[in-house]
Design a protein around this motif. Structure first.
Motif, PDB file in Angstrom:
ATOM      1  N   ILE A 115      25.358  22.699  -8.705  1.00  9.99           N
ATOM      2  CA  ILE A 115      26.670  22.255  -8.248  1.00  9.99           C
ATOM      3  C   ILE A 115      26.495  21.647  -6.857  1.00  9.99           C
ATOM      4  O   ILE A 115      26.068  22.347  -5.923  1.00  9.99           O
ATOM      5  N   THR A 116      26.797  20.354  -6.715  1.00 11.70           N
ATOM      6  CA  THR A 116      26.604  19.682  -5.434  1.00 11.70           C
ATOM      7  C   THR A 116      27.909  19.415  -4.692  1.00 11.70           C
ATOM      8  O   THR A 116      27.890  19.148  -3.486  1.00 11.70           O
ATOM      9  N   ALA A 117      29.046  19.468  -5.391  1.00 12.70           N
ATOM     10  CA  ALA A 117      30.337  19.258  -4.726  1.00 12.70           C
ATOM     11  C   ALA A 117      31.453  19.848  -5.574  1.00 12.70           C
ATOM     12  O   ALA A 117      31.386  19.861  -6.802  1.00 12.70           O
ATOM     13  N   ILE A 118      32.474  20.363  -4.880  1.00 11.72           N
ATOM     14  CA  ILE A 118      33.677  20.885  -5.514  1.00 11.72           C
ATOM     15  C   ILE A 118      34.856  20.341  -4.737  1.00 11.72           C
ATOM     16  O   ILE A 118      34.885  20.430  -3.507  1.00 11.72           O
ATOM     17  N   LYS A 167      24.328  18.104 -10.541  1.00  6.88           N
ATOM     18  CA  LYS A 167      23.080  17.342 -10.556  1.00  6.88           C
ATOM     19  C   LYS A 167      22.126  18.040 -11.516  1.00  6.88           C
ATOM     20  O   LYS A 167      21.905  19.251 -11.418  1.00  6.88           O
ATOM     21  N   THR A 168      21.573  17.283 -12.453  1.00  8.60           N
ATOM     22  CA  THR A 168      20.652  17.832 -13.437  1.00  8.60           C
ATOM     23  C   THR A 168      19.311  18.096 -12.765  1.00  8.60           C
ATOM     24  O   THR A 168      18.719  17.192 -12.171  1.00  8.60           O
ATOM     25  N   LYS A 169      18.845  19.340 -12.847  1.00  9.77           N
ATOM     26  CA  LYS A 169      17.565  19.726 -12.251  1.00  9.77           C
ATOM     27  C   LYS A 169      16.442  19.621 -13.274  1.00  9.77           C
ATOM     28  O   LYS A 169      15.333  19.228 -12.937  1.00  9.77           O
ATOM     29  N   PRO A 189      16.441  14.466 -15.403  1.00 11.36           N
ATOM     30  CA  PRO A 189      16.573  15.126 -14.100  1.00 11.36           C
ATOM     31  C   PRO A 189      17.061  14.148 -13.022  1.00 11.36           C
ATOM     32  O   PRO A 189      16.719  12.971 -13.036  1.00 11.36           O
ATOM     33  N   GLY A 190      17.862  14.660 -12.113  1.00 12.80           N
ATOM     34  CA  GLY A 190      18.387  13.839 -11.023  1.00 12.80           C
ATOM     35  C   GLY A 190      19.704  13.165 -11.337  1.00 12.80           C
ATOM     36  O   GLY A 190      20.376  12.643 -10.457  1.00 12.80           O
ATOM     37  N   THR A 191      20.126  13.186 -12.600  1.00 13.43           N
ATOM     38  CA  THR A 191      21.385  12.568 -12.998  1.00 13.43           C
ATOM     39  C   THR A 191      22.553  13.389 -12.472  1.00 13.43           C
ATOM     40  O   THR A 191      22.533  14.619 -12.525  1.00 13.43           O
ATOM     41  N   GLU A 192      23.564  12.698 -11.946  1.00 13.16           N
ATOM     42  CA  GLU A 192      24.774  13.383 -11.488  1.00 13.16           C
ATOM     43  C   GLU A 192      25.900  13.154 -12.482  1.00 13.16           C
ATOM     44  O   GLU A 192      26.044  12.069 -13.023  1.00 13.16           O
ATOM     45  N   ARG A 193      26.675  14.215 -12.697  1.00 14.96           N
ATOM     46  CA  ARG A 193      27.862  14.143 -13.544  1.00 14.96           C
ATOM     47  C   ARG A 193      29.042  14.648 -12.738  1.00 14.96           C
ATOM     48  O   ARG A 193      28.923  15.632 -12.012  1.00 14.96           O
ATOM     49  N   ARG A 194      30.178  13.975 -12.907  1.00 13.64           N
ATOM     50  CA  ARG A 194      31.401  14.361 -12.197  1.00 13.64           C
ATOM     51  C   ARG A 194      32.501  14.545 -13.234  1.00 13.64           C
ATOM     52  O   ARG A 194      32.706  13.677 -14.085  1.00 13.64           O
TER      53      ARG A 194
END
Length: 173
Positions: A165-168, A105-107, A112-117
């Motif tokens: 990092i929000t998920a692995i 998640k872009t801080k 900002p707030g954009t998620e990349r996977r």
């Protein structure tokens, strides 16, 4: 005009074999099990194309020789890449390693707030449009060894970005 722009090549022009994805000198050629399977499938396709070309009566001898040289070079490059491959069979972990699928998640930065996977893979398997990033990429190197909740800084063309990092996750193959 450069000969690269000419459609008709002369019979004595050197055959240029396209390079594979670069692997920095001294870096181990890590691949996922899926990546190695894809390399082997590509080799089968090239060998089939080679066999068809040998049997072809449509092409003149010069053109067949050029195409055979190109295929032989591509097959040799691929064989070298396969023989140097070190398969990394990822097991679920709580930190980012080769084979991990990571959500960031872009801080700060442009959005900002954009998620990349994306998933960290070998250089031959990498395809950013499919969310597959080479382990040698700056973003992959920046997050290696990090855990959920960790924050990393990444320099981009637009400036520095702070990412969390929000998920692995690790796919089982």
């Amino acid at each position: 005009m450069s000969s690269a722009f000419l459609k008709n090549e002369t019979a004595d022009a050197p055959v240029v074999i396209p390079a594979r994805a670069p692997l920095p000198p001294g870096v181990t050629n890590y691949v996922t099990p899926r990546g190695l399977a894809r390399l082997r499938e590509e080799l089968i396709e090239l060998e089939t194309e080679h066999a068809h070309l040998q049997a072809s009566e449509v092409l003149d001898e010069n053109e067949r020789s050029r195409q055979m040289a190109l295929l032989n070079g591509r097959i040799a490059n691929l064989n070298q890449r396969i023989s140097s491959a070190k398969v990394v069979d990822s097991h679920p972990q709580d930190e980012v390693r080769f084979g991990a699928t990571v959500v960031l998640k872009t801080k700060t930065g442009k959005s900002p707030g954009t998620e990349r996977r994306f998933t960290i893979v070998g250089v031959d398997e990498a395809d950013a449009s499919q969310g597959l990033i080479a382990f040698t990429a700056p973003i992959a190197r920046a997050i290696q060894g990090k855990r959920v909740g960790d924050v990393v800084s990444l320099r981009t063309v637009q400036g520095e970005e702070i990412l969390e990092i929000t998920a692995i996750g690790y796919e089982m193959e």
